[in-house]
Every structure is written in structure tokens, then in C-alpha cells.
Design an enzyme around this catalytic site. Structure first.
Site, PDB file in Angstrom:
ATOM      1  N   GLY A 149       0.793  -1.212   0.000  1.00  0.00           N
ATOM      2  CA  GLY A 149       0.000   0.000   0.000  1.00  0.00           C
ATOM      3  C   GLY A 149       0.828   1.266   0.000  1.00  0.00           C
ATOM      4  O   GLY A 149       0.356   2.318  -0.433  1.00  0.00           O
ATOM      5  N   ASP A 194       2.113  -7.105  11.214  1.00  0.00           N
ATOM      6  CA  ASP A 194       1.722  -7.747   9.956  1.00  0.00           C
ATOM      7  C   ASP A 194       2.359  -9.125   9.845  1.00  0.00           C
ATOM      8  O   ASP A 194       2.964  -9.470   8.828  1.00  0.00           O
ATOM      9  CB  ASP A 194       2.108  -6.878   8.768  1.00  0.00           C
ATOM     10  CG  ASP A 194       1.293  -7.208   7.514  1.00  0.00           C
ATOM     11  OD1 ASP A 194       0.275  -7.930   7.653  1.00  0.00           O
ATOM     12  OD2 ASP A 194       1.647  -6.752   6.423  1.00  0.00           O
ATOM     13  N   LYS A 251      13.518  -1.044  -0.531  1.00  0.00           N
ATOM     14  CA  LYS A 251      12.093  -0.760  -0.352  1.00  0.00           C
ATOM     15  C   LYS A 251      11.856   0.712  -0.659  1.00  0.00           C
ATOM     16  O   LYS A 251      12.457   1.594  -0.042  1.00  0.00           O
ATOM     17  CB  LYS A 251      11.651  -1.095   1.066  1.00  0.00           C
ATOM     18  CG  LYS A 251      11.792  -2.562   1.404  1.00  0.00           C
ATOM     19  CD  LYS A 251      11.267  -2.857   2.797  1.00  0.00           C
ATOM     20  CE  LYS A 251       9.779  -2.646   2.881  1.00  0.00           C
ATOM     21  NZ  LYS A 251       9.250  -2.997   4.214  1.00  0.00           N
TER      22      LYS A 251
END
Length: 674
Positions: free
Chosen positions: A20, A139, A41
Site C-alpha cells: 500500500g 503484519d 524498499k
């Protein structure tokens, strides 16, 4: 970005995934010897929304600080660098060579209890370290757990959604963003208030998934929201109780730390070992009375130990052994150690000699008896019969040998036929031939037949995949028996083709906006693949996204038709923002079209000479060619008009005369004045 060099050092090789808040890439460090691989990332916030940008900056800063604080734990990727470039944020982390746990959690395949306990212990040790540093992962899911190829250990990755925990408070995090994955996220985390027990909950969900082979979105619940799964699993009641407590609906009912769970698991392992231990029994040969007398006659002076009568009568080996042990203990206790040793050696030697004597005596007696029998009349008849039988047996052997050779030739011919089809790349025919009666009756073993079927089936499936027919390839591979050698290779291809189907469906939705076709495509991913769970999540996201954008589209069109241009423009911008987050090209174009219409009308309203009726509605989505406004005529100078005579003339009295004389002369004419 492939080939691009970031921060003058990290060269992008290929994309690994996206989330996201950005994307993940495999890269090389060009400033170190050997160009070691690393993971980059990229946080790619939407600059159209200041709130979203602030959130992305906060998450970026949090991840960098957290990874730095977690240090060099062997099962957490190391943070190598972090930087900002062209208003985008980047993290560089250690590359972990392995596969995600999703590839091991195949639908319909269940793990053993031992494997689940080992997995839980491995992950709980990591979480214990993470939580002790005041961090919640938030997560924990199969895609964020990598099985490292080097040592088969699990590694916890993707701390991009971590949150600091204020240890002095009640382990509560005030978060403005609810981050997590559906199915693995408890209710308090969905409300934006994750706790340490939220990570424990997610790990328990993975354990249940492994035990019953079902994706979490398909778990059954009771009226209190608790999961009902124990009847589907072959699991120790103690282990089931531990996992059930890990996933309780309310966070207060769960284990409050990873260490508590580890202690419970240790107790379960000890219990399992004690319950599974067996009493080994070595039976003792006991001579009957005749054998004892025979042995005594053959070896005079040999001591024969006779057991009590009840030992001979019982059939329970444990009772026999108990009596024997009692007897031995009784005799040993009455004998000195030196006598025990010498007596034991003497008895052992005598027992061996006795056994040899009994054996030799039996053989001699049998030889004498057989010789006497064959010299009798009955023995002679039997001898002839045996001779005839031997001849017949030899003939039968020759017959069977010939039949066996014929069967072997038939088997070799069948194998040669299948090999020829493989060499001609007629994989489909080869695959179907392996199930024919001709092949099955050719004497090929079942193991060999399944092996050839698997080879032909996999080649046929690969052929289908080369034409992008991934659904057909997946179905063919699913029929291959899992008992064939190297079946893990078939499973790897199935995962690849399932991912390809998912990619096809994603492109259909994002580029064409065809929700129905995308869902039909994604339905081709059958159970038996770790991608199945991911496809179910994606399907739900598409449905929610489509409904939201469709409502906004209708509202924007309605506002345009009524002349509410500001409202239409606002709704169109919402569609564009949603489309950027879901990477939907289709919806982005729809939003841009509406936005252009609204902005055009708003621009007209801001002009100096607006049209006479700016608020009149205009037809939406009109395909007619607009008509240009008529040119403004250029007016010439007006001609002087004759004064009109009034209908009733007004008589005006003349003004009094003006004295224009100044002395003797007039001011204007210069004439003499009177």
C-alpha cells in the site's frame, strides 16, 4: 526502475512485490566486492493528499529507527542504509535467500504436530526479542515469513508497519492507521489499536492454517466470535488448547507474551515424550520338562533354572518378565559378587555346550529316521512320487521362465512406446496413454507408470504455459500423483502458474476495469496452491474498490448534469486517488475524464464575461460537436440624427442682454459702443 542506480550505489535488478505504501526491489550493491544482493524498499506516497504523505513519512521514519534498534538478530534482516531521493524514501535491507511460508501452506495439505510446534517455537523466539525491544510487528503473515535456504530457519521480514510501544503505559499504541492483513489481523488491530497480543494472535492463526490446511478467511466461528477448528485437526488436546488461547477474540483472554506460549509448548513436548515411551520386553526362552531332562542327560551336572508354574501359564509378557526379574533378584541377593561372576561365566559356557549337544543329537536322530523310512515299501513309493514331481516342477519352471520373458518383452515394448511419444514431444498423447488398459496390462509397475505419467504430464503442462494457458497448465499438474519422485518440482511449477493466473486477472481488472472477467479468471486458481488465499483477498479488495468507485462515478456524473461543478470535480479527484492506490489504470482514466469536464466549466465561470446563464445544465457525455459562439459585430460610428420636434413646443423667454462693452469699444467685435 530496472537498471536504475539509487544513491549512486544500489542498482535495481527486478521488482519483488508491492504494498500500500510502495514497492520492493532486488538490487545489487555496486560499491562492495562481488556486488552482493540486497533488498530496496521504495516508499511512494501520493503527493496529492497531504495526510497520506505525512503518514508515509512517519512510517518510513518508524521503520528505519525500529530496524536500527532491533540490531543484528540472526532471524531479522539487517538495515544497511536509508535515504531520500527526489522526494521518495528508500530503505536498503539484507537479502534473505529462501521462500515464503505461503509456499508451504498449501490448501488441503496439513502439517504434523511436531512441525507446527517447531515453527511456533522458532517464531515465538523472534517475537519475544522484538517485543522486548518495545516493538509490535503488526503484519505477521505467511508472506512476511521466509524459510531461509541456508539453515531452514524462519526469518521475520517487512517491518514497514511497525509501531513503537510505550512500555510505561499499558502496551497500547495510539495509531491513526489500521495496518495488517485480513484473516491474520485481530479486531483491536483493525480498529487501529494493536497490542503485543496482536502478533501472538496472527501467529496462532498461521498454526491453525497449517494444521487444517484451510485459509483463515474460511475459518468457522461460533456465536462468540471464537474459531471452531479442533475437529478438523489431528492434534494433541494440550497443543490445541495453547493455540486456541493464542487466537482468542478478546486480547485480554490471550497469552500476554511470547515467553508464556514458549513455556506452555515445552510442557507439551515433555508430555508427548513420556506418553509415547514404551517398555521394551526381551522374551526369555523357557525349557519344558522334557527339554530339561534331555539337556540334563546330555550335559550332566548342568544347572537348569525352572520358573514357577504361574509364569508358564500366563500369557502376559510383562507378568512373565516381572516374575523372572524377581527370581533373579532373589538369587542375586543371596550370592556374593565374586560368586555371581564366576557362576555366570560357568553357566554361560555350560549353556552353550548344552545347546550344541542338543542340536547335534537332533540332526543325527533325523538322519537315521529318514534313512529307515526310504528303505521301507512306503518310502520307495514316496521316492518315485518325489522324482516325478521334480521332473514336472522342472518343466513348469521352464514354462514359467518363457512366460516371464514374454511379459518382460511386453513391458519393455510399452515403455519404449511411451519414451518415443516423449521424444516426439507428443506429451498429451503420452500422458493419456499411461492410463490406457494396454499400458496397465503390460506389466509396468505402478510406481514406474506414475513416474512416466508425471514426466509427460509436467511437459504437457509446461507446453500449455508457454502459450499463456496457465489455468490449463495448473489443472494438468494438479492431476499428477504426489508420490512420484521430485514432486516438489511439480509443486513449484503449480505455484508459478497460479501466480501467472493471478497476474492475468490483476491486469484485466486494473487495465480494463472488467470486474466480472477478472473474478472469473481468478476462480481458475484451484485449491492446492498457496496463492489461493491471496486470490481470495484480492477478489474482495476488487469488489470493494469497484463498488466505491462506481458510486463516486455516478455521483460525479449527476453533479455535472445539474451544474454542480465543484462537487463533480471533488468526486472525480476521489476516484483518481483511489485508482492510484489500487493501481487501476481504468478507474484513473474515468476519474480524469470527469475531472476535465468539471474543470472546463469552472474555468468558464471564472472568465470576465461569463455566459448569460452559467448555471444551466449541460448534457453529460455528449458526443455532438460544440457550436461556436456567433462573432460579435463591429459597430461603426453613429450618424448624427436630426432633432425631433416636440409635440407641444415650449416657449422660452429670451435672456436679458449681456453688456459686452468695456468703455468705448465692444469686447468681442471691437466696434464702438454707444
Amino acid at each position: 526502475m530496472q537498471g536504475q542506480i539509487l544513491s549512486s550505489r544500489y542498482q535495481i535488478i527486478e521488482p519483488l512485490g508491492q504494498g500500500g505504501f510502495g514497492k520492493t526491489y532486488l538490487a545489487e550493491d555496486t560499491q562492495l566486492p562481488g556486488y552482493p544482493q540486497c533488498v530496496v524498499k521504495q516508499f511512494n506516497p501520493s503527493f496529492n493528499d497531504p495526510k497520506f504523505l505525512d503518514t508515509a513519512r512517519r512510517l518510513f521514519k518508524t521503520e528505519a529507527e525500529t530496524l536500527q534498534k532491533l540490531g543484528n538478530h540472526p532471524q531479522i534482516p539487517q538495515l544497511l542504509a536509508h535515504f531520500e531521493q527526489e522526494q521518495e524514501f528508500y530503505l536498503v535491507q539484507q537479502f534473505i535467500d529462501g521462500h515464503t511460508l505461503s509456499q508451504e501452506l498449501v490448501s488441503g495439505k496439513c502439517w504434523s504436530q511436531t512441525k507446527v510446534i517447531e515453527f511456533l517455537q522458532d517464531c515465538l523466539n523472534i517475537l519475544d526479542f522484538v517485543h522486548s525491544n518495545g516493538v509490535i510487528h503488526r503484519d505477521v503473515k505467511p508472506d512476511n515469513i521466509i524459510r531461509r535456504r541456508q539453515d531452514n530457519k524462519v526469518v521475520l521480514v517487512d517491518f514497514g508497519t511497525v509501531k513503537e510501544v510505550v512500555l510505561a503505559q499499558t502496551q497500547l499504541v495510539n495509531s491513526t492507521v489500521a495496518v495488517g492483513t485480513r484473516g491474520y489481523m485481530p479486531t483491536e488491530q483493525a480498529r487501529g489499536k494493536p497490542r503485543i497480543t496482536s502478533d501472538i494472535y496472527a501467529l496462532g492463526i498461521i498454526a491453525i492454517q497449517a494444521l487444517i490446511g484451510v485459509h483463515p478467511v474460511e475459518f468457522q466461528e461460533d456465536e462468540n466470535g471464537e474459531f471452531v477448528w479442533q475437529s478438523q485437526a489431528n492434534v494433541n488436546p494440550q497443543l490445541a488448547a495453547v493455540i486456541a488461547k493464542m487466537v482468542r477474540y478478546h486480547f485480554k483472554d490471550r497469552y500476554q507474551s511470547a515467553k508464556e506460549v514458549l513455556e506452555e509448548l515445552v510442557n507439551i513436548q515433555v508430555t508427548q515424550i513420556s506418553r509415547s515411551s514404551k517398555v521394551e520386553y526381551t522374551p526369555t526362552n523357557i525349557l519344558n520338562l522334557d527339554e530339561q531332562n534331555t539337556a540334563a542327560k546330555i550335559a550332566p551336572g548342568t544347572e537348569i533354572v525352572t520358573q514357577e508354574k504361574e509364569v508358564l501359564e500366563t500369557n502376559n509378557p510383562l507378568e512373565k518378565q516381572s516374575v523372572i526379574n524377581n527370581y533373579e533378584e532373589k538369587n542375586v541377593s543371596q550370592t556374593s559378587p565374586s560368586k555371581i561372576n564366576s557362576s555366570y561365566v560357568a553357566k554361560t559356557k555350560q549353556t552353550q555346550e548344552t545347546s550344541t549337544s542338543i542340536k547335534n543329537t537332533s540332526q543325527n536322530n533325523l538322519t537315521v529316521k529318514l534313512k529307515a523310512f526310504f528303505q521301507s515299501e512306503t518310502g520307495k513309493v514316496v521316492s518315485v512320487g518325489l522324482l516325478i514331481g521334480a521332473i514336472a516342477t522342472g518343466g513348469m519352471y521352464l514354462f514359467n521362465d518363457k512366460a516371464a520373458k514374454a511379459q518382460e518383452q511386453k513391458r519393455q515394448g510399452a515403455i519404449a512406446t511411451l519414451e518415443e511419444l516423449k521424444n516426439k514431444k507428443s506429451y498429451e498423447e503420452c500422458y493419456q496413454q499411461t492410463d490406457s488398459d494396454e499400458i496397465k496390462q503390460a506389466g509396468i509397475s505402478e510406481e514406474e507408470r506414475l513416474k512416466i505419467k508425471g514426466e509427460c504430464g509436467l511437459s504437457w503442462a509446461q507446453e500449455k504455459a508457454s502459450y499463456n494457458e496457465f489455468a490449463e497448465a495448473f489443472d494438468i499438474a494438479s492431476e499428477i500423483d504426489d508420490k512420484i519422485p521430485n514432486y516438489n518440482k511439480v509443486q513449484e511449477y503449480k505455484e508459478q502458474w497460479a501466480e501467472a493466473i493471478l497476474k492475468q486477472a490483476t491486469e484485466i481488472y486494473q487495465k480494463e476495469g472488467n470486474l466480472e472477467k477478472a473474478i472469473a479468471t481468478i476462480a481458475q486458481i484451484k485449491s492446492g496452491s498457496s496463492v489461493k488465499g491471496k486470490s481470495l483477498d484480492l477478489k474482495q479488495q476488487w469488489e470493494e474498490d469497484y463498488q466505491k468507485n462506481a458510486r463516486l462515478f455516478e455521483a460525479s456524473e449527476a453533479a455535472i448534469s445539474q451544474g454542480f461543478w465543484d462537487s463533480a470535480n471533488s468526486k472525480a479527484q476521489e476516484i483518481i486517488n483511489n485508482a492510484k492506490q489500487s493501481h487501476s489504470f481504468y478507474w484513473e482514466q474515468q476519474g480524469l475524464g470527469l475531472k476535465k469536464q468539471a474543470e472546463t466549466e469552472l474555468k468558464k465561470l471564472s472568465e470576465p464575461n461569463p455566459p448569460k446563464n452559467p448555471d444551466l445544465p449541460k448534457p453529460a457525455n455528449s458526443n455532438s460537436v460544440p457550436v461556436a459562439d456567433p462573432p460579435i459585430p463591429i459597430k461603426s460610428d453613429p450618424k448624427p440624427e436630426k432633432p425631433k420636434q416636440p409635440t407641444n413646443p415650449v416657449i422660452v423667454e429670451p435672456p436679458p442682454p449681456i453688456d459686452l462693452c468695456d468703455g468705448n469699444n465692444a469686447l468681442i467685435t471691437g466696434d464702438s459702443c454707444p
